[in-house]
Design a protein around this motif. Structure first.
Motif, PDB file in Angstrom:
ATOM      1  N   LYS A  14       1.018  -0.853  -0.185  1.00  0.00           N
ATOM      2  CA  LYS A  14       0.042  -0.260   0.077  1.00  0.00           C
ATOM      3  C   LYS A  14       0.867   1.545   0.208  1.00  0.00           C
ATOM      4  O   LYS A  14       0.490   1.917  -0.399  1.00  0.00           O
ATOM      5  N   LYS A  15       2.240   0.733   0.688  1.00  0.00           N
ATOM      6  CA  LYS A  15       3.123   1.986   1.068  1.00  0.00           C
ATOM      7  C   LYS A  15       3.070   2.765  -0.675  1.00  0.00           C
ATOM      8  O   LYS A  15       3.983   3.417  -1.629  1.00  0.00           O
ATOM      9  N   THR A  16       3.117   1.686  -1.890  1.00  0.00           N
ATOM     10  CA  THR A  16       4.012   1.851  -3.894  1.00  0.00           C
ATOM     11  C   THR A  16       3.157   2.482  -3.939  1.00  0.00           C
ATOM     12  O   THR A  16       1.802   3.016  -3.932  1.00  0.00           O
ATOM     13  N   ASP A  17       4.046   4.116  -5.074  1.00  0.00           N
ATOM     14  CA  ASP A  17       3.501   5.119  -5.466  1.00  0.00           C
ATOM     15  C   ASP A  17       2.750   4.199  -6.221  1.00  0.00           C
ATOM     16  O   ASP A  17       1.927   4.600  -7.825  1.00  0.00           O
ATOM     17  N   TYR A  18       4.037   3.555  -7.477  1.00  0.00           N
ATOM     18  CA  TYR A  18       4.062   3.142  -8.528  1.00  0.00           C
ATOM     19  C   TYR A  18       4.370   1.775  -8.994  1.00  0.00           C
ATOM     20  O   TYR A  18       5.656   1.619  -8.392  1.00  0.00           O
ATOM     21  N   LEU A  19       3.807   1.011  -9.602  1.00  0.00           N
ATOM     22  CA  LEU A  19       4.283   0.288 -10.489  1.00  0.00           C
ATOM     23  C   LEU A  19       4.831  -0.203 -11.858  1.00  0.00           C
ATOM     24  O   LEU A  19       3.845   0.141 -12.682  1.00  0.00           O
ATOM     25  N   LEU A  20       6.362  -0.088 -11.925  1.00  0.00           N
ATOM     26  CA  LEU A  20       6.925   0.472 -13.798  1.00  0.00           C
ATOM     27  C   LEU A  20       7.022  -1.526 -13.945  1.00  0.00           C
ATOM     28  O   LEU A  20       7.404  -2.116 -13.374  1.00  0.00           O
ATOM     29  N   MET A  21       5.585  -1.247 -14.862  1.00  0.00           N
ATOM     30  CA  MET A  21       6.033  -2.958 -15.478  1.00  0.00           C
ATOM     31  C   MET A  21       5.434  -3.448 -17.076  1.00  0.00           C
ATOM     32  O   MET A  21       5.358  -1.866 -17.621  1.00  0.00           O
ATOM     33  N   GLY A  22       6.251  -3.714 -17.661  1.00  0.00           N
ATOM     34  CA  GLY A  22       5.798  -4.340 -18.902  1.00  0.00           C
ATOM     35  C   GLY A  22       4.912  -4.634 -19.695  1.00  0.00           C
ATOM     36  O   GLY A  22       3.821  -5.191 -19.216  1.00  0.00           O
ATOM     37  N   GLU A  23       4.876  -4.302 -20.493  1.00  0.00           N
ATOM     38  CA  GLU A  23       3.095  -4.736 -20.721  1.00  0.00           C
ATOM     39  C   GLU A  23       2.787  -6.523 -20.550  1.00  0.00           C
ATOM     40  O   GLU A  23       1.486  -7.110 -20.603  1.00  0.00           O
ATOM     41  N   ASP A  24       3.759  -7.131 -20.828  1.00  0.00           N
ATOM     42  CA  ASP A  24       3.778  -8.815 -20.698  1.00  0.00           C
ATOM     43  C   ASP A  24       3.677  -9.142 -19.179  1.00  0.00           C
ATOM     44  O   ASP A  24       3.249 -10.084 -19.292  1.00  0.00           O
ATOM     45  N   ALA A  25       3.657  -8.455 -18.505  1.00  0.00           N
ATOM     46  CA  ALA A  25       3.487  -8.500 -17.443  1.00  0.00           C
ATOM     47  C   ALA A  25       2.103  -8.781 -16.406  1.00  0.00           C
ATOM     48  O   ALA A  25       2.364  -8.929 -15.111  1.00  0.00           O
ATOM     49  N   THR A  26       1.112  -8.316 -16.920  1.00  0.00           N
ATOM     50  CA  THR A  26      -0.019  -8.268 -16.637  1.00  0.00           C
ATOM     51  C   THR A  26      -0.468 -10.045 -16.316  1.00  0.00           C
ATOM     52  O   THR A  26      -0.013 -11.060 -16.552  1.00  0.00           O
ATOM     53  N   GLY A  27      -1.112  -9.648 -15.465  1.00  0.00           N
ATOM     54  CA  GLY A  27      -1.374 -11.057 -14.359  1.00  0.00           C
ATOM     55  C   GLY A  27      -0.547 -11.914 -13.763  1.00  0.00           C
ATOM     56  O   GLY A  27      -0.769 -12.398 -12.798  1.00  0.00           O
ATOM     57  N   THR A  28       0.839 -11.353 -13.844  1.00  0.00           N
ATOM     58  CA  THR A  28       1.611 -12.037 -12.654  1.00  0.00           C
ATOM     59  C   THR A  28       1.350 -11.071 -11.239  1.00  0.00           C
ATOM     60  O   THR A  28       0.337 -10.898 -10.852  1.00  0.00           O
ATOM     61  N   SER A  29       2.015 -12.219  -9.599  1.00  0.00           N
ATOM     62  CA  SER A  29       1.647 -11.423  -8.500  1.00  0.00           C
ATOM     63  C   SER A  29       2.261  -9.966  -8.460  1.00  0.00           C
ATOM     64  O   SER A  29       1.157  -9.687  -7.324  1.00  0.00           O
ATOM     65  N   LYS A  30       2.683  -9.667  -8.548  1.00  0.00           N
ATOM     66  CA  LYS A  30       3.349  -7.861  -8.858  1.00  0.00           C
ATOM     67  C   LYS A  30       1.918  -7.310  -9.300  1.00  0.00           C
ATOM     68  O   LYS A  30       1.899  -6.165  -8.600  1.00  0.00           O
ATOM     69  N   HIS A  31       1.360  -7.762 -10.398  1.00  0.00           N
ATOM     70  CA  HIS A  31       0.811  -7.159 -10.938  1.00  0.00           C
ATOM     71  C   HIS A  31      -0.600  -6.942 -10.018  1.00  0.00           C
ATOM     72  O   HIS A  31      -1.090  -6.158  -9.446  1.00  0.00           O
ATOM     73  N   GLN A  32      -1.063  -7.944 -10.072  1.00  0.00           N
ATOM     74  CA  GLN A  32      -2.414  -8.445  -8.883  1.00  0.00           C
ATOM     75  C   GLN A  32      -2.040  -7.799  -7.590  1.00  0.00           C
ATOM     76  O   GLN A  32      -2.990  -7.109  -6.702  1.00  0.00           O
ATOM     77  N   SER A  33      -0.876  -7.829  -7.213  1.00  0.00           N
ATOM     78  CA  SER A  33      -0.502  -6.984  -6.137  1.00  0.00           C
ATOM     79  C   SER A  33      -1.352  -5.147  -6.258  1.00  0.00           C
ATOM     80  O   SER A  33      -1.674  -4.947  -4.993  1.00  0.00           O
ATOM     81  N   ALA A  34      -0.440  -5.227  -6.786  1.00  0.00           N
ATOM     82  CA  ALA A  34      -0.749  -3.037  -7.484  1.00  0.00           C
ATOM     83  C   ALA A  34      -2.427  -3.074  -7.686  1.00  0.00           C
ATOM     84  O   ALA A  34      -2.963  -2.404  -6.979  1.00  0.00           O
TER      85      ALA A  34
END
Length: 53
Positions: A14-34
């Motif tokens: 919840k303290k994270t401001d932004y998640l920088l990710m590639g287009e192919d990262a959709t559905g990963t655990s970090k993406h879902q957590s964000a």
């Protein structure tokens, strides 16, 4: 990013401001957590746009 005051982290919370990710990262655990924590998700072109402002 660190040169501009950012901090690189290995996890998303919840303290994270932004998640920088590639287009192919959709559905990963970090993406879902964000998504679950309401963190703004940026693709590379979005991030580059922020840097140029």
């Amino acid at each position: 990013m660190e040169k501009l005051g950012g901090k690189v982290s290995g996890s998303v919370s919840k303290k994270t401001d932004y998640l920088l990710m590639g287009e192919d990262a959709t559905g990963t655990s970090k993406h879902q957590s964000a998504v679950n924590n309401g963190v703004t998700i940026l693709l590379e072109e979005d991030f580059n746009g922020l840097l140029s402002q």
